[in-house]
Design a protein around this motif. Sequence first.
Motif, short mmCIF file in Angstrom:
data_model
loop_
_atom_site.label_atom_id
_atom_site.label_comp_id
_atom_site.label_asym_id
_atom_site.label_seq_id
_atom_site.Cartn_x
_atom_site.Cartn_y
_atom_site.Cartn_z
N GLN A 75 -5.49 7.10 0.00
CA GLN A 75 -5.57 8.54 0.27
C GLN A 75 -4.26 9.07 0.83
OE1 GLN A 75 -7.93 6.22 0.97
NE2 GLN A 75 -9.90 7.17 1.46
N ALA A 76 -3.62 8.31 1.71
CA ALA A 76 -2.34 8.76 2.29
C ALA A 76 -1.27 8.88 1.22
CB ALA A 76 -1.89 7.78 3.38
N TRP A 77 -1.25 7.92 0.27
CA TRP A 77 -0.24 7.94 -0.79
C TRP A 77 -0.49 9.07 -1.78
CZ3 TRP A 77 -0.59 5.44 -6.00
CH2 TRP A 77 0.65 5.44 -6.66
N GLU A 108 13.22 -1.94 -5.42
CA GLU A 108 12.72 -1.05 -4.39
C GLU A 108 12.40 0.28 -5.06
OE1 GLU A 108 10.83 -0.69 -1.83
OE2 GLU A 108 12.17 -2.09 -0.79
N TYR A 109 11.52 1.04 -4.46
CA TYR A 109 11.13 2.33 -5.03
C TYR A 109 10.66 3.23 -3.90
CZ TYR A 109 6.58 -0.02 -4.72
OH TYR A 109 5.48 -0.71 -4.27
N ARG A 110 10.65 4.51 -4.16
CA ARG A 110 10.23 5.46 -3.13
C ARG A 110 8.72 5.38 -2.89
NH1 ARG A 110 12.54 10.92 -5.55
NH2 ARG A 110 12.05 9.76 -7.47
N ARG A 111 8.38 5.43 -1.63
CA ARG A 111 6.97 5.38 -1.21
C ARG A 111 6.79 6.54 -0.24
NH1 ARG A 111 10.00 1.66 -0.75
NH2 ARG A 111 9.98 1.37 1.51
N ILE A 112 6.44 7.69 -0.79
CA ILE A 112 6.38 8.93 -0.02
C ILE A 112 4.94 9.41 0.06
CG2 ILE A 112 7.19 11.32 0.13
CD1 ILE A 112 9.63 10.49 -1.50
N PRO A 113 4.39 9.53 1.26
CA PRO A 113 3.00 10.00 1.38
C PRO A 113 2.79 11.33 0.68
CG PRO A 113 3.79 9.16 3.48
CD PRO A 113 4.98 9.20 2.57
N SER A 114 1.66 11.42 -0.02
CA SER A 114 1.23 12.62 -0.76
C SER A 114 2.08 12.92 -1.99
CB SER A 114 1.20 13.87 0.16
OG SER A 114 0.32 13.66 1.25
N CYS A 115 2.99 12.00 -2.35
CA CYS A 115 3.84 12.20 -3.54
C CYS A 115 3.80 10.95 -4.42
CB CYS A 115 5.27 12.52 -3.14
SG CYS A 115 5.47 14.04 -2.19
N PHE A 138 0.81 -1.22 0.00
CA PHE A 138 0.00 0.00 0.00
C PHE A 138 0.85 1.27 0.00
CE2 PHE A 138 -3.74 -2.53 1.71
CZ PHE A 138 -4.50 -2.35 0.57
N PHE A 139 2.05 1.18 -0.59
CA PHE A 139 2.93 2.34 -0.74
C PHE A 139 3.36 2.93 0.61
CE2 PHE A 139 0.16 2.28 -4.52
CZ PHE A 139 1.13 2.06 -5.49
N ARG A 140 3.29 2.13 1.65
CA ARG A 140 3.73 2.61 2.96
C ARG A 140 5.26 2.53 3.04
NH1 ARG A 140 -1.11 -0.39 4.82
NH2 ARG A 140 -2.60 1.15 5.62
N PRO A 141 5.91 3.57 3.54
CA PRO A 141 7.38 3.58 3.59
C PRO A 141 7.98 2.43 4.37
CG PRO A 141 6.52 5.79 3.95
CD PRO A 141 5.34 4.87 3.97
N ARG A 142 7.26 1.92 5.38
CA ARG A 142 7.85 0.89 6.24
C ARG A 142 7.83 -0.51 5.62
NH1 ARG A 142 2.66 1.60 8.41
NH2 ARG A 142 1.47 -0.34 8.70
N ILE A 143 7.11 -0.68 4.53
CA ILE A 143 6.99 -2.01 3.91
C ILE A 143 7.85 -2.06 2.65
CG2 ILE A 143 5.40 -3.72 2.95
CD1 ILE A 143 3.20 -2.43 4.63
N ASP A 144 8.84 -2.96 2.66
CA ASP A 144 9.78 -3.01 1.54
C ASP A 144 9.69 -4.35 0.81
OD1 ASP A 144 11.08 -4.83 3.14
OD2 ASP A 144 12.85 -3.57 3.50
N ARG A 145 10.74 -4.68 0.09
CA ARG A 145 10.76 -5.83 -0.82
C ARG A 145 11.06 -7.16 -0.14
NH1 ARG A 145 15.13 -2.95 -0.57
NH2 ARG A 145 17.22 -3.88 -0.54
N THR A 146 11.33 -7.16 1.16
CA THR A 146 11.80 -8.37 1.85
C THR A 146 10.91 -9.58 1.60
OG1 THR A 146 12.81 -7.04 3.60
CG2 THR A 146 12.40 -9.35 4.09
N HIS A 147 9.59 -9.40 1.69
CA HIS A 147 8.68 -10.55 1.59
C HIS A 147 8.60 -11.13 0.19
CE1 HIS A 147 6.10 -7.14 0.48
NE2 HIS A 147 5.32 -8.01 -0.13
N LEU A 148 9.16 -10.45 -0.82
CA LEU A 148 9.15 -11.00 -2.18
C LEU A 148 10.45 -11.73 -2.54
CD1 LEU A 148 7.29 -8.65 -4.69
CD2 LEU A 148 6.46 -10.56 -3.31
N ARG A 149 11.42 -11.75 -1.64
CA ARG A 149 12.66 -12.48 -1.95
C ARG A 149 12.43 -13.97 -2.19
NH1 ARG A 149 15.97 -9.07 2.32
NH2 ARG A 149 16.85 -7.45 0.98
N PRO A 150 11.58 -14.64 -1.39
CA PRO A 150 11.32 -16.05 -1.70
C PRO A 150 10.75 -16.27 -3.10
CG PRO A 150 10.62 -15.55 0.54
CD PRO A 150 10.93 -14.24 -0.12
N LEU A 151 9.84 -15.40 -3.51
CA LEU A 151 9.29 -15.51 -4.87
C LEU A 151 10.36 -15.26 -5.91
CD1 LEU A 151 6.91 -15.85 -6.81
CD2 LEU A 151 6.42 -13.42 -6.51
#
Length: 276
Positions: A178-180, A96-103, A68-81
Amino acid sequence: MHVASDTNQWPNHTAAKRERITLDRLLSSGSAIGSLSPPAHYGPHPDQIYEVIGDPGHPIVLLLHGGFFRPRIDRTHLRPLACALSRHGWRVVLAEYRRIPSCPLVSVEDLRCLELHLRSIGLGPSRVIGHSAGGMLALLRTLSPTFDSLPPVEVVALAAVSDAVRAATDLLGCGAIQAWIGGEPQERPLMYAKIDPAQLVCSGRRVAARTFLVHGRYDCTVPYEYSESLLRMTQRSALYSDTAPNNHCCFLIVEGNHFDLVDPYRVEVMKLICGV
């Protein structure tokens, strides 16, 4: 299309628990695996990095995580895939990519910059796979004019957030969209129009190559009706082109939940992702 599974049906009230269990396992596995390669940069920001795994001679797939474009959630969980895809004949770029609220546009621009960088070093992807919010970015890769100058690529959108206005109305992720984006649809209509796959389809944008919408029937994070609805929109908008028969959209439903679609232990899902 329906994909068979040995997974028994379960009621909705247990689906969220199952999703959490699967995500926790993927996070644990991804952390144990660690970086797939020394992280490479495609820009100056700390989140403008990627990892690569797979034989150099294999076709290249770009893998985009959700959260959900939240800054705290990164690519770690997709490494097994990513590891599993590399064993199935792909060279995988886990982004990885930038996930900046309102941007929100910085996330889209990062995808464009990353692909330009990859093509400049001989790692241009032939396919983009995105999950959840990453599925939304994958759809933008084939629908947004931002990418018109790039060669077309096949897209596999797994449990994609394919309708930003509907996601805002439904409060997906407790208001994550909405936050993103930085507001409600009525507050930022032009921004929604730029980055909403559903609105792009309704405006007449055509998919640039084959596009697969894959969703779990028991997804309680992004309901499968999102993908089903986008397919109907493509049909109503005459997205199919007689002069480009390979540019089409297909909806596939799996007996599973949100994170089953990125779980390499789900053999039938891996066969589907690798076989489409």
